[in-house]
Each structure stands twice: as structure tokens, then as C-alpha cells.
Design an enzyme around this catalytic site. Structure first.
Site, PDB file in Angstrom:
ATOM      1  CG  ASN A  15      13.483  43.536  -7.016  1.00  0.00           C
ATOM      2  OD1 ASN A  15      13.608  43.078  -7.870  1.00  0.00           O
ATOM      3  ND2 ASN A  15      12.641  44.736  -6.644  1.00  0.00           N
ATOM      4  CD  GLU A  16      10.771  37.928  -1.515  1.00  0.00           C
ATOM      5  OE1 GLU A  16      11.514  38.085  -0.573  1.00  0.00           O
ATOM      6  OE2 GLU A  16       9.690  37.782  -1.225  1.00  0.00           O
ATOM      7  N   PRO A  17      15.791  38.004  -1.577  1.00  0.00           N
ATOM      8  CG  PRO A  17      16.150  37.606   0.547  1.00  0.00           C
ATOM      9  CD  PRO A  17      15.191  37.730  -0.566  1.00  0.00           C
ATOM     10  CB  SER A  28      16.793  40.380  -6.479  1.00  0.00           C
ATOM     11  OG  SER A  28      15.811  39.709  -6.187  1.00  0.00           O
ATOM     12  CB  THR A  48       7.532  37.337   0.911  1.00  0.00           C
ATOM     13  OG1 THR A  48       8.896  38.002   1.257  1.00  0.00           O
ATOM     14  CG2 THR A  48       6.746  38.451   0.227  1.00  0.00           C
TER      15      THR A  48
END
Length: 637
Positions: free
Chosen positions: A160-162, A164, A179
């Protein structure tokens, strides 16, 4: 197992437990998981959400030990993994299916039908339906009793990247460039890292009845502070955990080093002042106010919440002078000690005037990258300098370089008319292996040997350039490293004995070693642990050990904090250029390394920038201005 004691703080919005070492925290978490499993063994299922990456490996190792040695059964356990790269075949070395079976499932009695890992092989038009089914399976099991998490440098949990949402569910996501960079170590090159992944959503994670987040090592320190002390924001998805009623954040002392209660405890409350903390506080105040130490005033201390330190010290004048003198004494142009001088205030003793100095280098270039200027200074000042390369470094050589050297070997054999037939056979073997090699596949023994010889030749060339005697260059090839893969074997008896033997052979007056105590996973740490173990065996048995100083340098990415430095060796512009040329001898690492990390600069650039920065910090504190500096911390064993 020691839980470190720090002052209470209102800065932290999540409960954080700080352990001295990652291994201790991992054992504590594993035992909590075991307690949950045992508590449900009378007809209930324990539903666990599991994570991958380096953070949970210690937990999995302890769970395996509990299963083998204490009879912990996993037959009532159902697991759901957080994520998987997409696309990804389950038998690929980089897949999380492979990871979980290697690290846990193959070693316990969990039922195969109770293991759930997102499927990275699905056609794209089936993904949405599959993700909905994954959510339904979790619900049908009664939800997650416990979710284990790590945290990425972007603040992601799962993938869940920035950006999300807190309500997000299992889905296909794009990976953040940072990532992807961090994942490159497993995929050899960034271009091989999948751009997408399947992941449980933040909302899915938040439904777990309890969440445990693990963070080990200095690399996680900054993002951990943002998660724990910052505001809740989708810019740091892990910060959503502040809204969960049952979260435990378990970290080691290095992951915690940016937390306010650890880094600047005087901002939290009263401190138990010792020399180390005093030095840190004064340096912090000097850099914060942009004033040299000797210009700090009582008012500066009061404005910086350091009034109680003034009470302890009496006045800013006395305190400033005390700390300034301590830092000034760390500076020396004589890393082997200055002959015929009063050494009571110097980092190194004067006698013996000519010392046997043993430099341990985990990889075949760490010596010149991290302390090349000091190495040159030791040689120039007439010391008997030895360099011991602890590992072959063979996995950090590109396949193309191995092919190029195989071609050279064949051409050379044909030119000299020596061993031509055998060399041709081996050349064909190398070419065929490299042509059909799969991503991440272990190199053949012959290819491993070629890559090791490339690095050995480069290291020998760098030592010749620096003036180290040929007989003083040692190649240890410690067995733990020789896997042909990023994953290494645990430190073993043969590794420790190899260090014992070289120490007994040289009997050094001073040892220099890569002191990356803050990285619980890397090759540097394993190499250092071997040195510690060897010295522990020899102490009390060999007389020379009692008069040996161990100096720790840091790797290519970081330098010691100023308050930690005990020896700072100035480097002139001319010496810095000589150091650069020594680094250039490592041609296989020039331009682009196999494992560059998250820093795109070349190793010589990282090294010089770091050395410039250290000198600049000393200058800002009001000390002498130098072109560059290398820094060391003494380890008392």
C-alpha cells in the site's frame, strides 16, 4: 532479552517497544504468536496475516525452533500473506510463495490448504475477481487474529504505497519508484523488478484484531519516526495504524534512533546526563543554532530546552569548552599513533612506533571506499599494514564481465599455447550457462570462481597502488558468503576460525573493521560478528589481544554521527585524489555496481561526499577546516 529503557514521551502516537537487538525483538514477537496458536488449539483456528522481506525472518526462525524443539504445532493455523509481485510465477526465486516456503512453511506442520498467498500468475482480467475472493476467504475464517507487518521506506505496509486509502481492500497496485529501487537487490537490476503487485488493502489490514509492526536497522529510522510521531496521512500509509486500537510496534535501537525520546530526550523531559549525552546535546544545539560550539550562550541552551544541562555544568562557557576540547582531541593525522609524543589525549597510543595494522574488508573494495585515506596514511607513515578481504564479493560482478574474462582466458591460452583444449571446454561451459541463466539463478561453480578472481585481481591492484606489500594481502573467502546468491548462510564455525587464524598469524596492534552495527541483515554485520567472536576466543589466551585496539569504520552509505566519532583522520586534496584512484582499481564496480542500493552515485562519489560532509560538520562546530575526513569509533572488547 533487554528492552531498552527510555523516558516516557507524548510525541509517540503508537506504543513502541525498543530492543537492544533485532533478534531479541523477533523472539518476543514469535512467542506472542505461539501463545495465540496454543490458546486456540482446542478446536479453534488461529488466523495469521504474514509478511515477507527481511523484517520477519527472525520471527519465522524462532517459530521454526519452537516447532522443532518445543512441539509447537501449526495444524490449527490458517495464514494469509500480505502481497505478491505481479506478474510472478510461484517457483521464481523472487516470489513470495518461494520466500514463505523457504523461510517458514517447509519447516513446520502447517496444512497446505491453510496457506493463502496472492496469486501472481493470474491473467489481468481475472485479478479483480480473485482479489474479492481473497477478501471473502479472510472473512470466512473469522478475520485475522494477528497481522504481522514490516514497513517500507515509502511508509508502505504490504504494498500500500503513498496515496492508498484507509478503506482500500485487496487489489492490484503500482509500485513506487523507491520501492522498486529497494527491491532491485533481489532482482539484480531495477528493470527486472515487476512494476505492479497484488496486496491486501489498508482497510483489510485494519480489520485484524491485533497488529504487530517490525522495524530493524537504521534504514527504517526516519520513516518509523514519521509513522509514530507524524500526523495520520495517506502520504505515509503506515500512519493509519495510529487509528487501530491494538497495535504493537517492535523495533531495535537503531530503527528507533530518530524517535524524539532517543535522539533528543531533553525535549521529552529530564535526562540522566552522561558524557555521551552531553556531547550529543551540545553538538545538536550548535548545528541547530548554526553557531560554533564556543559561541553558544546560556540563552541558546535555555531556548533549546537544555536548561537542566546548564544546571549540571554551571555555565555555557565551561560546557562549551569541555565539549569542544573532547571533539578536538578526536582529530589526528597519525591513525597509527604519533611517535615520540604525549599520547594521553590522542586517539591512538604512540608505542610501538611501527604497528602491525590489520584492515578487515568485508567485500574486496570496502577498505579503499571507507578508509582509503587512512590506509594510505598508515602505509606512508611506515606501519606494517595488512588487508584481509573477508568475502570473495563474487555475486557483485555482472555476468557480462564474467563472459569477457572467460574470453580473455581462452585468448590467452591460445596465444601462449597452454591448456588450450581444457580452456576451450570451460569457455563453452561458461558461455552456455550464462546464455541460459534464469533471473536470480545461482551461478555455476566455474562462473562463481571467475567472478571471484575478477574481484581478487582488482583488490590486489588497489593494494599495490596504496603500497601494501603483496604478502600482506589476504583473501579469506569466508564460507557463509559462498552461495552464489544474495541470500547467505548463517555465520558458522569455519567463518569464525578463519578470522581466528589470521589474527593469530598477524597479531595486530590495531584492527580496522567495518562496524555496521546498525544493519542487522547485511554481509558487513556477519563479518563483524565473526571478528567479535574470534576476539572473544583469543582474549585472555593471547597476550597481544590485551594491547590491540579495534577501530570501526562505516560502509559506503553512511558515516558515524559526529558525537560518536573517536578518531577523525583529515585527508588532504592530494590524498583524496589518491584514494579515488585506488577505488578506480575496482573496475567491475565502476560506473554501475550490481547492487547499487538506493543511491545512484558511484562508490567514489559517495565516499568523497561523505568525507567532505564530515569535514564540513567539524568546521561548522568551530574546529579546524579540512578538505575531507574519515571517521572511526573504537570498540572496547
Amino acid at each position: 532479552m533487554e528492552v531498552l529503557d527510555y523516558p516516557e514521551t507524548t510525541f509517540e502516537k503508537l506504543p513502541v517497544t525498543i530492543f537492544e537487538a533485532a533478534a531479541e525483538g523477533a523472539v518476543r514477537v514469535a512467542r506472542e504468536i505461539a501463545e495465540l496458536i496454543r490458546g486456540k488449539q482446542q478446536g479453534e483456528q488461529a488466523v495469521l496475516g504474514l509478511a515477507t522481506g527481511s523484517s520477519p525472518i527472525g520471527v519465522y526462525q524462532e517459530l521454526i525452533r519452537l516447532h522443532r524443539e518445543e512441539g509447537l504445532s501449526f495444524r490449527n493455523v490458517v495464514t494469509f500473506n500480505l502481497d505478491e509481485y505481479y506478474p510472478m510465477e510461484p517457483d521464481e526465486l523472487q516470489s513470495y510463495v518461494y520466500f514463505m516456503h523457504e523461510q517458514l512453511f517447509n519447516h513446520i506442520d502447517i496444512l497446505p490448504e491453510n496457506v493463502h498467498i496472492p496469486d501472481g500468475t493470474l491473467p489481468i482480467d481475472k485479478v479483480k475477481e480473485y482479489c474479492q475472493h481473497y477478501e471473502k476467504q479472510i472473512e470466512e475464517c473469522g478475520g485475522l487474529d494477528m497481522q504481522l507487518l514490516g514497513i517500507g521506506r515509502t511508509g508502505h505496509i504490504g504494498f500500500n504505497e503513498p496515496g492508498s486509502s484507509i478503506n482500500s481492500i485487496t487489489r492490484l497496485v503500482k509500485l513506487d519508484p523507491l520501492t522498486i529501487t529497494d527491491a532491485a537487490k533481489d532482482f539484480i537490476k531495477e528493470e527486472f523488478v515487476p512494476l505492479r503487485a497484488l496486496t491486501m488493502g489498508v482497510g483489510t489490514i485494519m480489520k485484524a484484531r491485533k497488529i504487530i509492526l517490525l522495524a530493524w536497522g537504521e534504514g527504517k529510522a526516519k520513516i518509523l519516526k514519521e509513522m509514530v510521531e507524524g500526523r495520520v496521512s495517506d502520504e505515509v500509509p503506515a500512519s493509519f495504524l495510529q487509528l487501530h486500537p491494538q497495535v504493537a510496534v517492535v523495533v531495535d535501537q537503531w530503527a528507533a534512533m530518530e524517535l524524539t525520546r532517543v535522539k533528543t530526550p531533553w525535549l521529552v523531559g529530564m535526562c540522566a546526563w552522561d558524557e555521551s549525552l552531553i556531547r550529543r546535546a551540545v553538538i545538536w544545539l550548535s548545528l541547530r543554532t548554526r553557531k560554533p560550539i564556543l559561541k553558544l550562550t546560556d540563552e541558546d541552551y535555555k531556548d533549546g530546552s537544555l536548561s537542566d544541562l546548564l544546571v549540571e555544568a554551571g555555565s555555557a562557557y565551561n560546557l562549551n569548552l569541555r565539549v569542544f576540547n573532547t571533539i578536538q582531541r578526536t582529530i589526528t593525522g597519525w591513525p597509527g599513533g604519533k611517535p615520540n609524543s604525549n599520547d594521553t589525549q590522542r586517539p591512538e597510543r604512540a608505542l610501538p612506533a611501527i604497528k602491525r595494522a590489520l584492515i578487515f574488508s568485508p567485500h574486496p573494495d570496502d577498505d579503499v571506499i571507507s578508509m582509503g585515506g587512512t590506509l594510505l596514511r598508515l602505509v606512508d607513515q611506515g606501519h606494517d599494514v595488512h588487508v584481509a578481504y573477508q568475502t570473495s564479493g563474487n555475486i557483485a560482478v555482472f555476468d557480462d564481465d564474467a563472459r569477457r574474462f572467460a574470453d580473455f582466458a581462452l585468448d590467452f591460452a591460445e596465444k601462449m599455447n597452454v591448456g588450450v583444449a581444457e580452456t576451450r571446454r570451460e569457455h563453452v561451459e561458461v558461455v552456455e550457462f550464462l546464455r541460459h541463466k534464469k533471473l536470480g539463478e545461482e551461478d555455476s561453480p566455474l562462473v562463481q570462481d571467475i567472478k571471484a578472481l575478477i574481484r581478487k585481481g582488482e583488490a590486489a591492484a588497489a593494494c599495490r597502488f596504496c603500497g601494501v606489500k603483496e604478502q600482506n594481502v589476504h583473501f579469506m573467502n569466508m564460507p557463509f558468503y559462498e552461495t552464489g546468491q544474495v541470500k547467505k548462510k548463517p555465520l558458522g564455525e569455519a567463518d569464525i576460525q578463519a578470522v581466528v587464524e589470521i589474527l593469530q598469524e598477524i597479531q595486530p596492534h590495531q584492527i580496522f573493521a567495518a562496524g555496521d552495527l546498525r544493519d542487522p541483515h547485511g554481509t558487513h554485520r556477519v563479518c563483524l560478528d565473526a571478528i567479535f567472536a574470534a576476539l572473544a576466543r583469543l582474549k585472555g589466551q593471547e597476550a597481544w589481544v590485551d594491547d590491540c585496539h579495534l577501530w570501526l569504520y562505516r560502509g559506503a552509505w553512511q558515516e558515524w554521527d559526529v558525537e560518536e566519532i573517536e578518531m577523525a583522520v583529515p585527508i588532504s586534496p592530494e590524498e583524496l585524489m589518491r584514494k579515488r584512484k585506488a577505488i578506480f582499481k575496482h573496475q567491475s564496480q565502476k560506473d554501475s555496481a550490481v547492487f547499487p542500493g538506493n543511491d545512484k552515485r558511484e562508490f567514489w562519489q559517495r565516499s568523497e561526499d561523505r568525507n567532505h560532509t564530515t569535514a564540513q560538520l567539524y568546521d561548522q562546530l568551530g574546529l579546524a577546516e579540512y578538505e575531507a575526513m574519515e571517521a572511526f569509533v573504537r570498540y572496547r572488547f
